[in-house]
Design an enzyme around this catalytic site. Structure first.
Site, short mmCIF file in Angstrom:
data_model
loop_
_atom_site.label_atom_id
_atom_site.label_comp_id
_atom_site.label_asym_id
_atom_site.label_seq_id
_atom_site.Cartn_x
_atom_site.Cartn_y
_atom_site.Cartn_z
N HIS A 54 0.86 -1.18 0.00
CA HIS A 54 0.00 0.00 0.00
C HIS A 54 0.90 1.24 0.00
O HIS A 54 2.04 1.20 0.48
CB HIS A 54 -0.89 0.03 1.25
N CYS A 85 -2.20 -0.36 7.60
CA CYS A 85 -1.43 0.86 7.44
C CYS A 85 -1.52 1.75 8.69
O CYS A 85 -0.52 2.36 9.08
CB CYS A 85 -1.89 1.62 6.20
N GLU A 135 1.00 3.81 1.86
CA GLU A 135 1.50 4.18 3.19
C GLU A 135 2.66 3.29 3.62
O GLU A 135 3.65 3.78 4.18
CB GLU A 135 0.39 4.08 4.25
N CYS A 144 -6.04 1.83 5.87
CA CYS A 144 -6.65 0.58 6.33
C CYS A 144 -6.05 0.22 7.70
O CYS A 144 -5.09 0.85 8.15
CB CYS A 144 -6.38 -0.52 5.30
#
Length: 150
Positions: free
Chosen positions: A53, A86, A55, A83
């Protein structure tokens, strides 16, 4: 020091992710002096890595560039609410402030869903500012998924 948003840089990363066929999420880490230290967009498909992701990638980049495991005093700008995975990484990295654009009612981990920072097991809670460039952040996601459904 006056506030300067770095959401435009995160949006650039999101657009680049969309061009790669990735879910368009972008992230930027900024130093206490306001300098961009790292930037990334989602790469889960490209890297065949469900943890890639924006992040996670930007935290890894910043830590590697700085030669440290924590980012105390650093700020994270991301186009979509992180999420739970993260959000947990943000806490572990000791990010000072989290700025995000669009909320994520389906998979969010900050204000929606798991609310990671509200859990008693969360050791560090960043300052959270939501809704930065919310319309632009939401639009890039809406357009991406509308195109996918065609």
């Amino acid at each position: 020091m006056p506030f300067t948003s770095h959401m435009d840089a995160a949006l650039e990363q999101a657009r680049a992710a969309a061009l790669r066929g990735e879910v368009p999420v972008g992230a930027v880490i900024v130093s206490p002096k306001g300098q961009v230290v790292a930037q990334a967009g989602n790469r889960t498909r490209e890297l065949n890595d469900p943890t890639a992701h924006a992040e996670m990638l930007v935290i890894r980049q910043a830590c590697a560039a700085l030669g440290q495991e924590r980012l105390e005093g650093y700020d994270l700008y991301v186009t979509l609410e992180p999420c739970p995975m993260c959000a947990t990484a943000i806490s572990f990295a000791r990010i000072r402030r989290l700025y995000y654009g669009a909320s994520d009612p389906k998979s969010g981990g900050v204000e929606c869903g798991a609310r990671v920072f509200s859990q008693p097991q969360c050791h560090h809670v960043p300052e959270v500012y939501d809704g930065l460039a919310q319309q632009d952040c939401a639009e890039i996601l809406t357009s991406f998924f509308k195109e996918k459904r065609r």
